[in-house]
Design a protein around this motif. Sequence first.
Motif, PDB file in Angstrom:
ATOM      1  N   THR A 196       8.326  -0.774   8.902  1.00 51.70           N
ATOM      2  CA  THR A 196       7.915  -0.604   7.504  1.00 51.70           C
ATOM      3  C   THR A 196       6.635  -1.367   7.173  1.00 51.70           C
ATOM      4  O   THR A 196       6.134  -1.252   6.051  1.00 51.70           O
ATOM      5  CB  THR A 196       9.025  -1.072   6.547  1.00 51.70           C
ATOM      6  OG1 THR A 196       9.210  -2.500   6.666  1.00 51.70           O
ATOM      7  CG2 THR A 196      10.338  -0.366   6.874  1.00 51.70           C
ATOM      8  N   VAL A 197       6.105  -2.143   8.128  1.00 51.66           N
ATOM      9  CA  VAL A 197       4.902  -2.923   7.858  1.00 51.66           C
ATOM     10  C   VAL A 197       3.732  -1.984   7.562  1.00 51.66           C
ATOM     11  O   VAL A 197       3.490  -1.019   8.284  1.00 51.66           O
ATOM     12  CB  VAL A 197       4.553  -3.832   9.050  1.00 51.66           C
ATOM     13  CG1 VAL A 197       3.177  -4.452   8.870  1.00 51.66           C
ATOM     14  CG2 VAL A 197       5.599  -4.933   9.187  1.00 51.66           C
ATOM     15  N   ASP A 198       3.022  -2.292   6.498  1.00 53.25           N
ATOM     16  CA  ASP A 198       1.891  -1.473   6.077  1.00 53.25           C
ATOM     17  C   ASP A 198       0.607  -2.271   6.241  1.00 53.25           C
ATOM     18  O   ASP A 198       0.479  -3.368   5.697  1.00 53.25           O
ATOM     19  CB  ASP A 198       2.073  -1.067   4.608  1.00 53.25           C
ATOM     20  CG  ASP A 198       0.990  -0.116   4.123  1.00 53.25           C
ATOM     21  OD1 ASP A 198       0.124   0.278   4.928  1.00 53.25           O
ATOM     22  OD2 ASP A 198       1.014   0.221   2.927  1.00 53.25           O
ATOM     23  N   LEU A 199      -0.343  -1.729   7.014  1.00 56.51           N
ATOM     24  CA  LEU A 199      -1.631  -2.403   7.198  1.00 56.51           C
ATOM     25  C   LEU A 199      -2.712  -1.807   6.296  1.00 56.51           C
ATOM     26  O   LEU A 199      -3.889  -1.869   6.609  1.00 56.51           O
ATOM     27  CB  LEU A 199      -2.084  -2.318   8.656  1.00 56.51           C
ATOM     28  CG  LEU A 199      -1.278  -3.135   9.670  1.00 56.51           C
ATOM     29  CD1 LEU A 199      -1.921  -3.024  11.051  1.00 56.51           C
ATOM     30  CD2 LEU A 199      -1.174  -4.590   9.247  1.00 56.51           C
ATOM     31  N   ALA A 200      -2.297  -1.262   5.168  1.00 51.98           N
ATOM     32  CA  ALA A 200      -3.267  -0.702   4.238  1.00 51.98           C
ATOM     33  C   ALA A 200      -4.232  -1.793   3.789  1.00 51.98           C
ATOM     34  O   ALA A 200      -3.823  -2.906   3.458  1.00 51.98           O
ATOM     35  CB  ALA A 200      -2.557  -0.101   3.028  1.00 51.98           C
ATOM     36  N   VAL A 201      -5.523  -1.470   3.788  1.00 48.84           N
ATOM     37  CA  VAL A 201      -6.546  -2.435   3.402  1.00 48.84           C
ATOM     38  C   VAL A 201      -6.765  -2.373   1.891  1.00 48.84           C
ATOM     39  O   VAL A 201      -7.076  -1.305   1.364  1.00 48.84           O
ATOM     40  CB  VAL A 201      -7.870  -2.144   4.135  1.00 48.84           C
ATOM     41  CG1 VAL A 201      -8.961  -3.085   3.658  1.00 48.84           C
ATOM     42  CG2 VAL A 201      -7.674  -2.262   5.642  1.00 48.84           C
ATOM     43  N   PRO A 202      -6.572  -3.490   1.201  1.00 48.81           N
ATOM     44  CA  PRO A 202      -6.807  -3.494  -0.248  1.00 48.81           C
ATOM     45  C   PRO A 202      -8.287  -3.278  -0.564  1.00 48.81           C
ATOM     46  O   PRO A 202      -9.107  -3.094   0.328  1.00 48.81           O
ATOM     47  CB  PRO A 202      -6.344  -4.904  -0.668  1.00 48.81           C
ATOM     48  CG  PRO A 202      -5.486  -5.379   0.451  1.00 48.81           C
ATOM     49  CD  PRO A 202      -6.068  -4.761   1.684  1.00 48.81           C
ATOM     50  N   ASP A 203      -8.619  -3.345  -1.833  1.00 52.29           N
ATOM     51  CA  ASP A 203      -9.977  -3.031  -2.276  1.00 52.29           C
ATOM     52  C   ASP A 203     -10.927  -4.205  -2.033  1.00 52.29           C
ATOM     53  O   ASP A 203     -11.417  -4.838  -2.973  1.00 52.29           O
ATOM     54  CB  ASP A 203      -9.964  -2.652  -3.760  1.00 52.29           C
ATOM     55  CG  ASP A 203     -11.323  -2.121  -4.213  1.00 52.29           C
ATOM     56  OD1 ASP A 203     -12.103  -1.694  -3.348  1.00 52.29           O
ATOM     57  OD2 ASP A 203     -11.583  -2.154  -5.431  1.00 52.29           O
ATOM     58  N   VAL A 204     -11.174  -4.494  -0.758  1.00 59.16           N
ATOM     59  CA  VAL A 204     -12.179  -5.491  -0.367  1.00 59.16           C
ATOM     60  C   VAL A 204     -12.946  -4.925   0.821  1.00 59.16           C
ATOM     61  O   VAL A 204     -12.424  -4.076   1.557  1.00 59.16           O
ATOM     62  CB  VAL A 204     -11.553  -6.851   0.029  1.00 59.16           C
ATOM     63  CG1 VAL A 204     -10.850  -7.506  -1.143  1.00 59.16           C
ATOM     64  CG2 VAL A 204     -10.605  -6.683   1.203  1.00 59.16           C
ATOM     65  N   PRO A 205     -14.178  -5.364   1.045  1.00 60.25           N
ATOM     66  CA  PRO A 205     -14.892  -4.934   2.251  1.00 60.25           C
ATOM     67  C   PRO A 205     -14.082  -5.313   3.486  1.00 60.25           C
ATOM     68  O   PRO A 205     -13.508  -6.400   3.550  1.00 60.25           O
ATOM     69  CB  PRO A 205     -16.206  -5.714   2.171  1.00 60.25           C
ATOM     70  CG  PRO A 205     -16.388  -6.004   0.713  1.00 60.25           C
ATOM     71  CD  PRO A 205     -15.005  -6.229   0.183  1.00 60.25           C
ATOM     72  N   ALA A 206     -14.028  -4.407   4.453  1.00 61.76           N
ATOM     73  CA  ALA A 206     -13.206  -4.649   5.639  1.00 61.76           C
ATOM     74  C   ALA A 206     -13.893  -4.105   6.879  1.00 61.76           C
ATOM     75  O   ALA A 206     -14.736  -3.198   6.806  1.00 61.76           O
ATOM     76  CB  ALA A 206     -11.826  -4.012   5.474  1.00 61.76           C
ATOM     77  N   LEU A 207     -13.513  -4.677   8.010  1.00 57.75           N
ATOM     78  CA  LEU A 207     -14.022  -4.245   9.307  1.00 57.75           C
ATOM     79  C   LEU A 207     -12.883  -4.282  10.312  1.00 57.75           C
ATOM     80  O   LEU A 207     -12.087  -5.230  10.309  1.00 57.75           O
ATOM     81  CB  LEU A 207     -15.149  -5.173   9.778  1.00 57.75           C
ATOM     82  CG  LEU A 207     -15.721  -4.906  11.178  1.00 57.75           C
ATOM     83  CD1 LEU A 207     -16.532  -3.619  11.182  1.00 57.75           C
ATOM     84  CD2 LEU A 207     -16.568  -6.089  11.644  1.00 57.75           C
TER      85      LEU A 207
END
Length: 254
Positions: A196-207
């Motif tokens: 169930t772990v979600d690695l969705a990236v919140p609203d920040v710059p990401a790489l």
Amino acid sequence: MKGCAVPQLRVGPDVDLYYEDVGAGPPVVLVPGWPLTLDSWECQVGAFAEAGHRVVGYDRRGFGRSTRAWTGYDAATLVADLAGLIEHLDLRSAVLVGFSSGAVEATGYLATRGTDRVRGLVLGGPLAGAVELGRDLQAAGRWHRVAMLDDVLTRFFSVNGEIVLDEATRSHLLHSAAGSSARGTLAAIDAWADPTVDLAVPDVPALVVVGDSDAVAPTRQISAPTVTIPSGPHAAHVTHPQQWNEAVLAFLAS
């Protein structure tokens, strides 16, 4: 470069986290991947500090020089430990850099604590939801933990079945992993193997930075720009530090 700060932070009853805090400038927080410790970031700490960043790294509970706790290896507690460190050091506009299972803590922090203290996110070889792998490692580790870790770190540093890291460094990192809590080593697997772990990236710059020959982490569709290290294994930040650091430092500068 400033010297190391007080290296212990109390995060719960009888639980202290070992951390190091060096350099000056915009903060970067290094979150190691299971079963590694802060030692695995050796090639990043100096490079990032010399590039003008404050670099904070730590050993998660039960690992390395932190307390060999009996409990607290669920994802929520590990995220709370990271949050406690960030708040203790009063870090602002930090970039979280999570390798492998460290992606669970890094993204979990943003999902639960928000972006007030964090301006960016780097995920190296993100690993989560690998249920079958987690079960296999726990089964092997119950009876032959060090042998299991030896096999894991062989896979971390291999490309097409060939180790691409010098044996002295691999042995050093294996020694660090083997010296961690036996209970913590196995219990912490649940935090990243949870489907169930979600690695969705919140609203920040990401790489996202991955090795093109990663034989450990399944390919993940993460909505962020991705840099691929040619002939890089799972732990490309250890085996290909120059390319890995260049990609991350370019992101930090942007």
